[in-house]
Design a protein around this motif. Structure first.
Motif, PDB file in Angstrom:
ATOM      1  N   THR A   1      65.576  49.637  43.204  1.00  0.00           N
ATOM      2  CA  THR A   1      64.938  48.985  42.092  1.00  0.00           C
ATOM      3  C   THR A   1      63.832  48.088  42.880  1.00  0.00           C
ATOM      4  OG1 THR A   1      66.216  47.101  42.561  1.00  0.00           O
ATOM      5  CG2 THR A   1      66.958  48.638  40.728  1.00  0.00           C
ATOM      6  N   ILE A   2      62.699  48.072  41.921  1.00  0.00           N
ATOM      7  CA  ILE A   2      61.511  47.076  42.211  1.00  0.00           C
ATOM      8  C   ILE A   2      61.862  45.761  41.939  1.00  0.00           C
ATOM      9  CG2 ILE A   2      59.055  46.802  42.021  1.00  0.00           C
ATOM     10  CD1 ILE A   2      58.878  49.830  41.369  1.00  0.00           C
ATOM     11  N   GLU A   3      61.794  44.914  42.855  1.00  0.00           N
ATOM     12  CA  GLU A   3      62.330  43.609  42.405  1.00  0.00           C
ATOM     13  C   GLU A   3      61.039  42.528  42.834  1.00  0.00           C
ATOM     14  OE1 GLU A   3      64.981  42.419  40.940  1.00  0.00           O
ATOM     15  OE2 GLU A   3      66.124  44.409  41.352  1.00  0.00           O
ATOM     16  N   ALA A   4      60.458  41.762  41.965  1.00  0.00           N
ATOM     17  CA  ALA A   4      59.611  40.941  42.118  1.00  0.00           C
ATOM     18  C   ALA A   4      59.914  39.684  42.938  1.00  0.00           C
ATOM     19  CB  ALA A   4      58.903  40.213  40.748  1.00  0.00           C
ATOM     20  N   VAL A   5      59.294  39.184  43.927  1.00  0.00           N
ATOM     21  CA  VAL A   5      59.964  38.033  44.857  1.00  0.00           C
ATOM     22  C   VAL A   5      60.091  36.986  43.974  1.00  0.00           C
ATOM     23  CG1 VAL A   5      59.189  36.541  46.747  1.00  0.00           C
ATOM     24  CG2 VAL A   5      58.932  38.974  46.971  1.00  0.00           C
ATOM     25  N   GLU A   6      59.477  36.638  43.029  1.00  0.00           N
ATOM     26  CA  GLU A   6      59.600  35.586  42.012  1.00  0.00           C
ATOM     27  C   GLU A   6      60.062  36.110  40.859  1.00  0.00           C
ATOM     28  OE1 GLU A   6      57.035  32.399  39.214  1.00  0.00           O
ATOM     29  OE2 GLU A   6      56.038  33.050  41.126  1.00  0.00           O
TER      30      GLU A   6
ATOM     31  N   TRP B   1      48.614  40.940  42.217  1.00  0.00           N
ATOM     32  CA  TRP B   1      49.632  41.913  43.137  1.00  0.00           C
ATOM     33  C   TRP B   1      50.807  40.823  43.526  1.00  0.00           C
ATOM     34  CZ3 TRP B   1      47.934  46.693  42.418  1.00  0.00           C
ATOM     35  CH2 TRP B   1      46.546  46.895  42.304  1.00  0.00           C
ATOM     36  N   PRO B   2      51.572  40.663  42.423  1.00  0.00           N
ATOM     37  CA  PRO B   2      52.731  40.096  42.550  1.00  0.00           C
ATOM     38  C   PRO B   2      53.738  40.555  43.843  1.00  0.00           C
ATOM     39  CG  PRO B   2      53.027  40.786  40.416  1.00  0.00           C
ATOM     40  CD  PRO B   2      51.717  41.421  41.165  1.00  0.00           C
ATOM     41  N   PRO B   3      54.001  39.779  44.843  1.00  0.00           N
ATOM     42  CA  PRO B   3      54.774  40.164  45.885  1.00  0.00           C
ATOM     43  C   PRO B   3      56.085  40.716  45.170  1.00  0.00           C
ATOM     44  CG  PRO B   3      54.529  37.712  46.117  1.00  0.00           C
ATOM     45  CD  PRO B   3      53.797  38.271  44.894  1.00  0.00           C
ATOM     46  N   VAL B   4      56.517  41.832  45.922  1.00  0.00           N
ATOM     47  CA  VAL B   4      58.032  42.587  45.666  1.00  0.00           C
ATOM     48  C   VAL B   4      58.490  42.565  46.930  1.00  0.00           C
ATOM     49  CG1 VAL B   4      56.877  43.802  43.825  1.00  0.00           C
ATOM     50  CG2 VAL B   4      56.782  44.937  45.998  1.00  0.00           C
ATOM     51  N   GLU B   5      59.996  42.698  46.622  1.00  0.00           N
ATOM     52  CA  GLU B   5      61.059  42.679  47.630  1.00  0.00           C
ATOM     53  C   GLU B   5      60.785  44.033  48.437  1.00  0.00           C
ATOM     54  OE1 GLU B   5      62.886  40.372  48.746  1.00  0.00           O
ATOM     55  OE2 GLU B   5      62.665  38.904  47.061  1.00  0.00           O
TER      56      GLU B   5
ATOM     57  N   ASP C   1      50.441  48.476  29.720  1.00  0.00           N
ATOM     58  CA  ASP C   1      50.469  49.293  30.840  1.00  0.00           C
ATOM     59  C   ASP C   1      51.621  49.032  31.899  1.00  0.00           C
ATOM     60  OD1 ASP C   1      49.325  50.623  33.219  1.00  0.00           O
ATOM     61  OD2 ASP C   1      47.694  49.019  33.301  1.00  0.00           O
ATOM     62  N   LEU C   2      51.852  49.419  32.949  1.00  0.00           N
ATOM     63  CA  LEU C   2      53.047  49.160  33.888  1.00  0.00           C
ATOM     64  C   LEU C   2      52.873  47.538  34.238  1.00  0.00           C
ATOM     65  CD1 LEU C   2      51.903  49.389  36.958  1.00  0.00           C
ATOM     66  CD2 LEU C   2      52.176  51.902  36.434  1.00  0.00           C
ATOM     67  N   PRO C   3      54.154  47.202  34.574  1.00  0.00           N
ATOM     68  CA  PRO C   3      54.124  45.753  34.899  1.00  0.00           C
ATOM     69  C   PRO C   3      53.459  45.791  36.375  1.00  0.00           C
ATOM     70  CG  PRO C   3      55.999  46.234  34.037  1.00  0.00           C
ATOM     71  CD  PRO C   3      55.531  47.681  34.234  1.00  0.00           C
ATOM     72  N   ARG C   4      53.010  44.442  36.700  1.00  0.00           N
ATOM     73  CA  ARG C   4      52.311  44.157  37.911  1.00  0.00           C
ATOM     74  C   ARG C   4      53.018  44.554  39.298  1.00  0.00           C
ATOM     75  NH1 ARG C   4      47.044  45.634  37.975  1.00  0.00           N
ATOM     76  NH2 ARG C   4      46.936  44.382  39.787  1.00  0.00           N
ATOM     77  N   PRO C   5      54.207  44.196  39.279  1.00  0.00           N
ATOM     78  CA  PRO C   5      55.167  44.477  40.440  1.00  0.00           C
ATOM     79  C   PRO C   5      55.314  45.977  40.474  1.00  0.00           C
ATOM     80  CG  PRO C   5      56.185  42.859  38.996  1.00  0.00           C
ATOM     81  CD  PRO C   5      55.106  43.360  38.087  1.00  0.00           C
ATOM     82  N   VAL C   6      55.193  46.841  39.774  1.00  0.00           N
ATOM     83  CA  VAL C   6      55.295  48.294  39.940  1.00  0.00           C
ATOM     84  C   VAL C   6      53.664  48.860  40.534  1.00  0.00           C
ATOM     85  CG1 VAL C   6      55.381  50.682  38.805  1.00  0.00           C
ATOM     86  CG2 VAL C   6      56.905  48.468  37.957  1.00  0.00           C
ATOM     87  N   ALA C   7      52.901  47.976  40.042  1.00  0.00           N
ATOM     88  CA  ALA C   7      51.529  48.459  40.543  1.00  0.00           C
ATOM     89  C   ALA C   7      51.493  47.968  41.923  1.00  0.00           C
ATOM     90  CB  ALA C   7      50.509  47.550  39.894  1.00  0.00           C
TER      91      ALA C   7
END
Length: 170
Positions: free
Chosen positions: A41-46, A68-72, A92-98
């Motif tokens: 899974t892609i997880e946003a840090v926040e 570019w929200p940080p991701v785990e 569009d796709l969510p920014r954490p995916v980007a």
């Protein structure tokens, strides 16, 4: 397989509904069951809030500002094929995916996207993926309407067969 999903209050068939498991996660689990692959899974840090309205506001702000929200960063091995799942947010796709795509080496990889949506299908996400991953190939995708994820089994099977990822059983 790698995917981003959000549980909590979501829009389903034009109404807000509490989801214990996000729609994209449900599709990812169905795919993983058929092709026996591990899921990442892609997880946003926040983490995104449980509230649909607050999530929507944050997603719009991130998209408008092209953040570019940080991701785990968990160790993930990407082979020559990547099944990539995400919901469509604002077309569009969510920014954490980007963010994840931008940070991941995908040269020579074929990306088979799947998304959940409430009417926009893939929106502009396929173009976004191609722009973020110019050395990858974007294969045939699978859009699943969020209010139909429970009935998507046949569509998932056909998509996997059409992409050569599962043998036909007929």
């Amino acid at each position: 397989m790698t995917y981003f999903s959000r549980a909590g209050i979501n829009m389903v068939a034009g109404r807000q509904q509490q989801l214990v498991v996000g729609n994209t996660a449900r599709v990812a689990i169905a795919i993983a069951d058929k092709v026996s692959v591990a899921t990442n899974t892609i997880e946003a840090v926040e983490p995104y809030p449980d509230s649909y309205q607050l999530t929507l506001a944050r997603a719009r702000r991130e998209a408008d500002q092209q953040t570019w929200p940080p991701v785990e960063r968990t160790p993930m091995r990407v082979g020559k094929v990547l099944l990539l799942g995400f919901p469509i947010w604002g077309g569009d796709l969510p920014r954490p995916v980007a963010t994840w795509l931008r940070q991941t080496q995908l040269s020579g990889v074929t990306i088979y996207p799947f998304c959940t949506h409430e009417g926009s299908r893939f929106g502009t996400s396929l173009t976004t993926i191609a722009n973020l991953c110019p050395a990858a190939t974007v294969g045939l995708g699978l859009p699943v309407r969020g209010n139909r994820v429970q009935q998507a089994d046949a569509a998932v099977r056909h998509w996997l067969v059409d992409n050569g990822l599962l043998q036909s059983t007929n």
